[in-house]
Design an enzyme around this catalytic site. Structure first.
Site, PDB file in Angstrom:
ATOM      1  N   ASP A   9       0.760  -1.331  -0.044  1.00  0.00           N
ATOM      2  CA  ASP A   9      -0.051   0.003  -0.116  1.00  0.00           C
ATOM      3  C   ASP A   9       0.957   1.234  -0.031  1.00  0.00           C
ATOM      4  O   ASP A   9       1.695   1.359   0.961  1.00  0.00           O
ATOM      5  CB  ASP A   9      -0.956  -0.052   1.172  1.00  0.00           C
ATOM      6  CG  ASP A   9      -1.953   1.045   1.173  1.00  0.00           C
ATOM      7  OD1 ASP A   9      -2.217   1.750  -0.091  1.00  0.00           O
ATOM      8  OD2 ASP A   9      -2.688   1.296   2.239  1.00  0.00           O
ATOM      9  N   ASP A 107      -3.511   2.696  -5.537  1.00  0.00           N
ATOM     10  CA  ASP A 107      -2.441   2.425  -5.058  1.00  0.00           C
ATOM     11  C   ASP A 107      -2.026   1.372  -3.893  1.00  0.00           C
ATOM     12  O   ASP A 107      -1.250   1.336  -3.017  1.00  0.00           O
ATOM     13  CB  ASP A 107      -1.982   4.070  -4.026  1.00  0.00           C
ATOM     14  CG  ASP A 107      -3.075   3.810  -2.733  1.00  0.00           C
ATOM     15  OD1 ASP A 107      -3.956   2.970  -2.869  1.00  0.00           O
ATOM     16  OD2 ASP A 107      -2.474   4.362  -1.779  1.00  0.00           O
ATOM     17  N   GLU A 108      -2.793   0.306  -4.253  1.00  0.00           N
ATOM     18  CA  GLU A 108      -2.560  -0.903  -3.463  1.00  0.00           C
ATOM     19  C   GLU A 108      -2.734  -2.173  -4.069  1.00  0.00           C
ATOM     20  O   GLU A 108      -3.627  -1.986  -4.996  1.00  0.00           O
ATOM     21  CB  GLU A 108      -3.181  -1.050  -2.042  1.00  0.00           C
ATOM     22  CG  GLU A 108      -4.856  -0.665  -2.444  1.00  0.00           C
ATOM     23  CD  GLU A 108      -5.564  -0.698  -1.139  1.00  0.00           C
ATOM     24  OE1 GLU A 108      -5.453  -1.587  -0.147  1.00  0.00           O
ATOM     25  OE2 GLU A 108      -6.456   0.045  -0.846  1.00  0.00           O
TER      26      GLU A 108
HETATM   27 MG   LIG Z   1      -2.415   4.004   0.400  1.00  0.00          MG
END
Ligand SMILES: [Mg+2]
Length: 356
Positions: A9, A107-108
């Site tokens: 993450d 974003d992960e």
């Molecule tokens: Mg994040």
């Protein structure tokens, strides 16, 4: 068989990208989201830097509230295009570490690292190398959680943010979960949390001490799911994002065309569209197919497969254009021209990284 799952993450992703690009924002509260309009703004915070979190700001907070908490912060509108581009660069790194990557959001992602064995030392070294690669190449930090399943890995990545690295061994899963609040469980929203609180349940330990039959009676299927999670059982696989088998664009002319220049221009434009989609998916291609339909509706497709994958529009155009020159009958008018690419590969997947 035990698995090794990474949850990666990015830390304060949008805000970190802005701070990377604007050195003057570094070390300062940066809030990305709606226009605060001096406290009168509507909309919410999309992301904020760790400096902004010290003021009590977090994502999804109303922007007007954020402004009251930190009137001197730097407020920026989100630049989605820029974040998507960085996201693809980061994802390409993920694919260089594992073929099984399940992106969860911009974003992960989950990475199934089981094929690298399940030694904890190895997992930690790989995770550190992944974090270093992201930071060296892109100047951004990521937090990584390592666990035998997705659910625990996702909790673990959140515990030591930013720049965190937390490993939960199989034999530690239960002691790791037990003290956590039930809100950490996937599927527990505010309503379920309230109903569990009524039963005197606040922690995962308390939840798993309930009778399974009671949970099922009260919560149905969700009860069974929660009981399994609270006992550390989660065998959902890391599911690779479904990628297309081919990407193509075609154009039917309003009038049939004989002019070579018009054909070339159209082919160039179609190739650009194809390559834009390739780049959005972080893919490259090894096969290029040209499709031509003549005035009399006879249709031909001709393709070529090359050894090294390509993704740039000049490269793809070159190959398609060679097919056009070679196979077009110049005496016949053309009604439709199309180009597609297949044998798709993730950018970076063919690069083997040797770690040890
Ligand atoms: Mg994040």
């Amino acid at each position: 068989m035990s698995r090794t799952i990474f949850h990666v993450d990015m830390d304060a992703f949008y805000a970190s990208v802005e701070q990377r690009e604007h050195p003057e924002y570094r070390g300062k509260p940066v809030i990305v989201g709606a226009d605060p309009r001096n406290g009168e703004g509507r909309g919410v915070v999309a992301a904020c830097s760790y400096e902004a979190r010290k003021f009590g700001i977090h994502s999804a907070l109303p922007i007007s509230r954020a402004f009251r908490l930190c009137p001197n912060g730097t407020y920026l509108r989100p630049d989605r295009k820029k974040y998507v581009k960085v996201s693809h660069q980061i994802r390409a790194i993920f694919y260089s570490y594992s073929e099984r990557v399940e992106p969860l959001s911009i974003d992960e992602a989950f990475l199934d690292m089981s094929q690298r064995g399940n030694s904890c030392d190895t997992a930690l070294e790989i995770a550190q190398s992944l974090k270093d690669t992201i930071s060296d190449r892109h100047g951004l930090t990521a937090s990584v959680g390592i666990a035998p399943n997705k659910f625990v890995a996702k909790i673990a990545s959140d515990l030591k943010k930013p720049d965190g690295l937390v490993l939960v061994k199989s034999e530690e899963v239960q002691s790791f979960l037990d003290p956590l609040p039930i809100s950490r469980l996937w599927g527990v929203g505010p309503k379920t949390e309230a109903r569990l609180t009524e039963l005197g349940v606040h922690t995962i330990l308390q939840l798993r001490h309930l009778e399974l039959s009671l949970l099922i009676e009260r919560f149905g299927k969700l009860g069974d799911h929660l009981w399994r999670l609270s006992n550390g059982v989660d065998d959902r696989p890391v599911v690779q994002s479904r990628e297309p088998k081919s990407i193509g664009h075609e154009n039917t002319f309003s009038e049939d065309v004989l002019d070579r220049e018009i054909l070339d221009q159209t082919l160039r434009r179609l190739t650009l569209s194809v390559c834009e989609r390739l780049s959005k998916l972080s893919l490259s291609a090894r096969t290029v197919t040209l499709k031509l339909r003549y005035s009399d509706f006879t249709t031909i497709t001709r393709q070529v497969t090359i050894r090294d994958p390509i993704c740039g529009s000049d490269d793809v155009f070159d190959v398609a254009h060679r097919l056009l020159k070679k196979f077009r009958d110049p005496r016949q008018k053309i009604r439709l021209i199309g180009v597609s690419v297949s044998s798709l590969e993730s950018v970076g997947s063919s690069r083997q990284i040797t770690l040890f």
